[in-house]
Scaffold this active site. Structure first.
Site, mmCIF file in Angstrom:
data_model
loop_
_atom_site.group_PDB
_atom_site.id
_atom_site.type_symbol
_atom_site.label_atom_id
_atom_site.label_comp_id
_atom_site.label_asym_id
_atom_site.label_seq_id
_atom_site.Cartn_x
_atom_site.Cartn_y
_atom_site.Cartn_z
ATOM 1 N N ASP A 141 0.865 -1.187 0.000
ATOM 2 C CA ASP A 141 0.000 0.000 0.000
ATOM 3 C C ASP A 141 0.900 1.235 0.000
ATOM 4 O O ASP A 141 1.728 1.389 0.894
ATOM 5 C CB ASP A 141 -0.890 -0.022 1.249
ATOM 6 C CG ASP A 141 -2.010 1.003 1.171
ATOM 7 O OD1 ASP A 141 -2.193 1.624 0.107
ATOM 8 O OD2 ASP A 141 -2.708 1.182 2.188
ATOM 9 N N HIS A 213 -9.341 -1.670 -7.978
ATOM 10 C CA HIS A 213 -9.263 -0.534 -7.043
ATOM 11 C C HIS A 213 -8.532 0.654 -7.659
ATOM 12 O O HIS A 213 -9.051 1.786 -7.645
ATOM 13 C CB HIS A 213 -8.580 -0.990 -5.753
ATOM 14 C CG HIS A 213 -8.400 0.094 -4.739
ATOM 15 N ND1 HIS A 213 -9.446 0.857 -4.272
ATOM 16 C CD2 HIS A 213 -7.273 0.564 -4.100
ATOM 17 C CE1 HIS A 213 -8.986 1.739 -3.385
ATOM 18 N NE2 HIS A 213 -7.682 1.596 -3.275
HETATM 19 C C1 HEM Z 1 -9.479 -1.026 2.913
HETATM 20 C C2 HEM Z 1 -9.435 -0.067 2.035
HETATM 21 C C3 HEM Z 1 -8.289 0.132 1.086
HETATM 22 C C4 HEM Z 1 -7.229 -0.677 0.809
HETATM 23 C C5 HEM Z 1 -6.891 -2.056 1.376
HETATM 24 C C6 HEM Z 1 -6.436 0.002 -0.193
HETATM 25 C C7 HEM Z 1 -5.271 -0.494 -0.752
HETATM 26 C C8 HEM Z 1 -4.630 0.058 -1.831
HETATM 27 C C9 HEM Z 1 -3.556 -0.561 -2.573
HETATM 28 C C10 HEM Z 1 -2.956 -1.925 -2.242
HETATM 29 C C11 HEM Z 1 -3.203 0.273 -3.580
HETATM 30 C C12 HEM Z 1 -2.157 0.021 -4.689
HETATM 31 C C13 HEM Z 1 -0.781 0.441 -4.347
HETATM 32 C C14 HEM Z 1 -0.614 1.920 -4.139
HETATM 33 O O1 HEM Z 1 -0.493 2.701 -5.087
HETATM 34 O O2 HEM Z 1 -0.649 2.332 -2.988
HETATM 35 C C15 HEM Z 1 -4.037 1.450 -3.467
HETATM 36 C C16 HEM Z 1 -3.962 2.564 -4.286
HETATM 37 C C17 HEM Z 1 -4.703 3.700 -4.107
HETATM 38 N N1 HEM Z 1 -5.735 3.879 -3.221
HETATM 39 FE FE1 HEM Z 1 -6.432 2.519 -1.909
HETATM 40 N N2 HEM Z 1 -7.027 1.214 -0.469
HETATM 41 C C18 HEM Z 1 -8.157 1.324 0.296
HETATM 42 C C19 HEM Z 1 -9.035 2.380 0.334
HETATM 43 C C20 HEM Z 1 -8.899 3.531 -0.398
HETATM 44 C C21 HEM Z 1 -9.770 4.673 -0.314
HETATM 45 C C22 HEM Z 1 -10.983 4.780 0.622
HETATM 46 C C23 HEM Z 1 -9.280 5.614 -1.177
HETATM 47 C C24 HEM Z 1 -9.776 7.014 -1.491
HETATM 48 C C25 HEM Z 1 -10.726 7.651 -0.838
HETATM 49 C C26 HEM Z 1 -8.094 5.060 -1.796
HETATM 50 C C27 HEM Z 1 -7.276 5.717 -2.689
HETATM 51 C C28 HEM Z 1 -6.204 5.156 -3.356
HETATM 52 C C29 HEM Z 1 -5.419 5.852 -4.375
HETATM 53 C C30 HEM Z 1 -5.596 7.295 -4.833
HETATM 54 C C31 HEM Z 1 -4.484 4.933 -4.858
HETATM 55 C C32 HEM Z 1 -3.431 5.176 -5.957
HETATM 56 C C33 HEM Z 1 -4.072 4.915 -7.300
HETATM 57 C C34 HEM Z 1 -3.094 5.112 -8.450
HETATM 58 O O3 HEM Z 1 -2.985 6.244 -8.918
HETATM 59 O O4 HEM Z 1 -2.439 4.131 -8.854
HETATM 60 N N3 HEM Z 1 -7.904 3.788 -1.307
HETATM 61 N N4 HEM Z 1 -4.899 1.287 -2.404
#
Ligand code: HEM
Length: 299
Positions: A141, A213
């Protein structure tokens, strides 16, 4: 010239504690004085980082000239199929982070004690860094998070605007269903996120489904410019209940609204994020972390 709360960007911290408070019916000036004490050595010295953020109502009453127009409480998001993100807004949010759980616990407790006369502790959550910054699903993450040099631009209200060098915070506790997620073959797990599991490589072209996601949370403005946020989430929990304490900082809270709409199927395409089949939020709040300069003025 204002200085932001540097702790937003602190690196190398493996222990975390998040606290949410509701103010008692006291004179706002008393509440402000108590919050100002949080910067005293008893709470913020001794090797921990502290971020202080306020709910929209309290901040607007306390410092109306320094409240961004976009500041407002978190509203529940309810998707067309009933999946939802509840609103559990409180008045004050503290994030204590450091190198070990003992010092973080001591400082979190000291902060709650200092606030005891003016605020009630309504929710708290310790969290930890899991392996090489992996969510409990095993996926890294933070891969696409802005790097240190860009992070302040992403996270802070620009100079010259009300609330300059302050930051809009989102805090949500998500509860995972790891048994359901782990029942998927790894290739399907990778399609849930849109990245590979071992080394977080983005899936290319058709390999990345529109429900992934990262496909849902990559949002743009009308001119096609990407709207980034700066994420500082950490895993938490016990064997019985665990998940991600999602925290992010942004110059503008509308970015969170857009991302959540695309995760819960309330955006125009009606698609939901496949991740929400395996985890659900049980809390959700927006806060404003004013600059250190404004906090010092309150004191
Ligand atoms: C349990 C809930 C969540 C989990 C387990 C999770 C996990 C992850 C993972 C594994 C990634 C891909 C690696 C990275 O770029 O960090 C990611 C990307 C991202 N997440 Fe989440 N996330 C969660 C909730 C959220 C929420 C609620 C938001 C926004 C309100 C969010 C916004 C983002 C964004 C902006 C990215 C980067 C996307 C990109 O440009 O590649 N995430 N998240």
């Amino acid at each position: 010239m204002t200085t932001p709360q540097h702790s937003i960007f602190a690196q190398g911290t493996v222990a975390h504690h998040f606290l949410e408070f509701d103010l008692r019916r006291v004179e706002p000036s008393r509440a402000v004085a108590a919050v100002a004490q949080l910067r005293s050595p008893a709470v913020s010295a001794g090797g921990v980082n502290l971020v202080i953020a306020f709910g929209a109502t309290f901040w607007r009453e306390t410092a109306p000239d320094h409240a961004p127009a976009s500041l407002r409480p978190f509203s529940a998001v309810v998707g067309p199929d009933g999946r939802s993100a509840p609103a559990t807004q409180h008045d004050l949010w503290l994030w204590v982070s450091g190198s070990a759980p003992d010092v973080v616990f001591e400082h979190a407790r000291a902060a709650a004690k200092l606030l005891g006369d003016v605020a009630v502790l309504s929710a708290e959550q310790p969290g930890f860094v899991h392996r090489d910054s992996r969510d409990l699903t095993g996926f890294i993450d933070g891969t696409a998070n802005p790097q240190m040099l860009e992070a302040p631009q992403v996270a802070l209200v620009p100079p010259g605007q009300p609330g300059e060098n302050g930051s809009h915070v989102i805090a949500m506790r998500w509860v995972h269903n790891l048994d359901a997620f782990e029942a998927l073959p790894v290739a399907d797990q990778e399609r849930v996120f849109g990245r590979t599991k071992v080394d977080s490589q983005e899936l290319e072209g058709d390999a990345k489904p529109p429900t992934a996601h990262i496909a849902r949370v990559e949002v743009h403005d009308d001119a096609g410019e990407e709207l980034p946020i700066y994420r500082r989430s950490v895993p938490y929990g016990t064997v019985a209940e665990h998940g991600l304490y999602f925290v992010a900082f942004s110059a503008d809270p509308a970015r969170y609204d857009l991302m959540l709409a695309r995760m819960f199927g309330t955006s125009t395409d009606g698609v939901h994020d496949r991740l929400t089949d395996f985890t659900r939020p049980v809390s959700g709040s927006y806060y404003f972390a004013p600059s250190l300069t404004r906090l010092a003025e309150l004191a």
